[in-house]
Design a protein around this motif. Structure first.
Motif, PDB file in Angstrom:
ATOM      1  N   TYR A  40       1.245   1.110 -23.242  1.00 34.76           N
ATOM      2  CA  TYR A  40       1.247   2.470 -22.717  1.00 34.76           C
ATOM      3  C   TYR A  40       0.965   3.527 -23.780  1.00 34.76           C
TER       4      TYR A  40
ATOM      5  N   ASP B 131       1.468   2.311 -14.053  1.00 32.75           N
ATOM      6  CA  ASP B 131       0.497   1.888 -15.065  1.00 32.75           C
ATOM      7  C   ASP B 131       1.085   1.939 -16.470  1.00 32.75           C
TER       8      ASP B 131
ATOM      9  N   GLU C 271      -2.706   3.891 -23.990  1.00 30.60           N
ATOM     10  CA  GLU C 271      -3.153   4.646 -22.827  1.00 30.60           C
ATOM     11  C   GLU C 271      -2.866   6.134 -23.002  1.00 30.60           C
TER      12      GLU C 271
ATOM     13  N   LEU D 265      -0.333   9.591 -17.066  1.00 29.25           N
ATOM     14  CA  LEU D 265      -0.256   8.142 -16.894  1.00 29.25           C
ATOM     15  C   LEU D 265       0.779   7.841 -15.814  1.00 29.25           C
TER      16      LEU D 265
ATOM     17  N   ASP E 133      -4.627   6.636 -15.005  1.00 26.92           N
ATOM     18  CA  ASP E 133      -4.717   5.825 -16.212  1.00 26.92           C
ATOM     19  C   ASP E 133      -6.003   6.178 -16.952  1.00 26.92           C
ATOM     20  N   SER E 134      -6.302   5.470 -18.030  1.00 25.97           N
ATOM     21  CA  SER E 134      -7.496   5.808 -18.814  1.00 25.97           C
ATOM     22  C   SER E 134      -8.782   5.520 -18.048  1.00 25.97           C
ATOM     23  N   ASP E 135      -8.760   4.552 -17.140  1.00 29.73           N
ATOM     24  CA  ASP E 135      -9.965   4.205 -16.389  1.00 29.73           C
ATOM     25  C   ASP E 135     -10.378   5.290 -15.401  1.00 29.73           C
TER      26      ASP E 135
END
Length: 255
Positions: A73, A68, A76, A64, A40-42
Motif C-alpha cells: 500500500y 485495495d 500505491e 486509495l 488505486d493506481s490503475d
C-alpha cells in the motif's frame, strides 16, 4: 435544476462509447456535476482522462480505496501522491475502513487512512470516506485525527440516526445514495429526520442502483430517483433538494 453526484465511478467507462452516452443521460436528467473518487493506481489515468474530457462536469479525487490496501500500500500511496502533485484535484478519496471482506488488513487500512487524511488537511481538501462494517473503528480514528481541519463526506451512509449525528459532530456531511430507496433498509427514516444542510447526494455508480433499477448496473443519471426519494421524505420538491444538496457539494468540494 442542477443535481450533483458526489461519488461516481463512471470513469470506469473511459475510452468507451458508453461514457458519452451516460453523460448525455446525466444532462437529460439534470445531473450537472460528478465527483470521481479514485480507487488505486490503475484507475488514476481513467479519472483524469474523464475529468479532462468533461471539464465542466467531472471533477477528480485521488485516494486509495480500503479494499485495495494490501502489503504494497505504501507503493500505491506513493503513486497516488505523485499524481496529486501534478494534477488539479477536488478531494482525497475514496479512502476509509472496510471490514466486510478482509479484517486482517485493518492495521494497514488504519495507517493508510491516517496518511491520506493528513494529505487532505495539509492541502485543504475534503475527504470522501468509505465505511463498511466499521463504524466503531472509523469513528475512533476520526476522533483522534479531527483537529478542525478535516472536512468531507461519509460516502454511502447507511447507518442509524445516532451514527448520523456522530458523523455530523465530527465535521462530515452524509452521502445519500440508492439505499435510501430500498424498502427495508431503514435509511429513509434516518434521512427524513436530518437537516438538508448535512446531506449530499450520490450514486456510487455502477453499484447500488436505486429503485426502480435495483439489481442492475447503476449510473449517475439515476441520481434523479434518489433526489425524488429524499424530496418525498422531506415533503418538498426535487428542485429544492437539488438546490440544497448541490449548494452543499459546491461548498465542500469547491467546484
Amino acid at each position: 435544476m442542477e443535481l450533483t453526484d458526489t461519488h461516481t465511478h463512471l470513469y470506469y467507462l473511459y475510452g468507451t462509447p458508453e461514457l458519452a452516452a451516460q453523460m448525455q443521460r446525466c444532462a437529460d436528467n439534470g445531473v450537472r456535476y460528478c465527483l470521481l473518487p479514485n480507487v488505486d493506481s490503475d484507475s488514476i489515468a481513467k479519472v483524469f482522462g474523464t475529468a479532462a474530457a468533461y471539464p465542466h462536469n467531472c471533477y477528480a479525487m485521488m485516494g486509495l480505496h480500503p479494499c485495495d490496501v494490501k502489503a504494497d500500500y505504501r507503493q500505491e500511496l506513493g503513486l497516488i501522491e505523485q499524481a496529486i502533485s501534478k494534477n488539479k484535484i477536488y478531494g482525497i478519496g475514496e479512502i476509509g475502513i472496510d471490514l466486510h471482506w478482509d479484517k486482517t488488513t485493518l492495521p494497514l487500512q488504519q495507517e493508510a487512512f491516517c496518511i491520506q487524511t493528513g494529505w487532505a488537511k495539509d492541502l485543504g481538501l475534503p475527504v470522501s470516506i468509505h465505511c463498511r462494517n466499521a463504524f466503531d473503528e472509523l469513528f475512533e480514528l476520526l476522533e483522534e485525527i479531527q483537529d478542525g481541519r478535516l472536512t468531507g463526506v461519509l460516502h454511502c451512509f447507511t447507518g442509524n440516526a445516532e451514527q448520523a449525528q456522530r458523523a455530523i459532530g465530527l465535521g462530515l456531511h452524509l452521502g445519500i445514495g440508492g439505499v435510501v430507496t430500498y424498502k427495508n433498509a431503514g435509511l429513509d427514516a434516518v434521512v427524513a429526520g436530518l437537516d438538508l444542510r448535512h446531506l449530499v447526494l450520490e450514486t456510487d455508480a455502477p453499484y447500488l442502483a436505486p429503485i426502480p433499477y435495483r439489481g442492475k448496473k447503476n449510473e449517475s443519471s439515476y441520481l434523479l430517483y434518489i433526489a425524488q426519494k429524499v424530496a418525498d421524505l422531506h415533503g418538498t420538491t426535487v428542485d429544492a433538494i437539488a438546490a440544497a444538496t448541490t449548494a452543499n457539494a459546491k461548498r465542500i468540494f469547491g467546484i
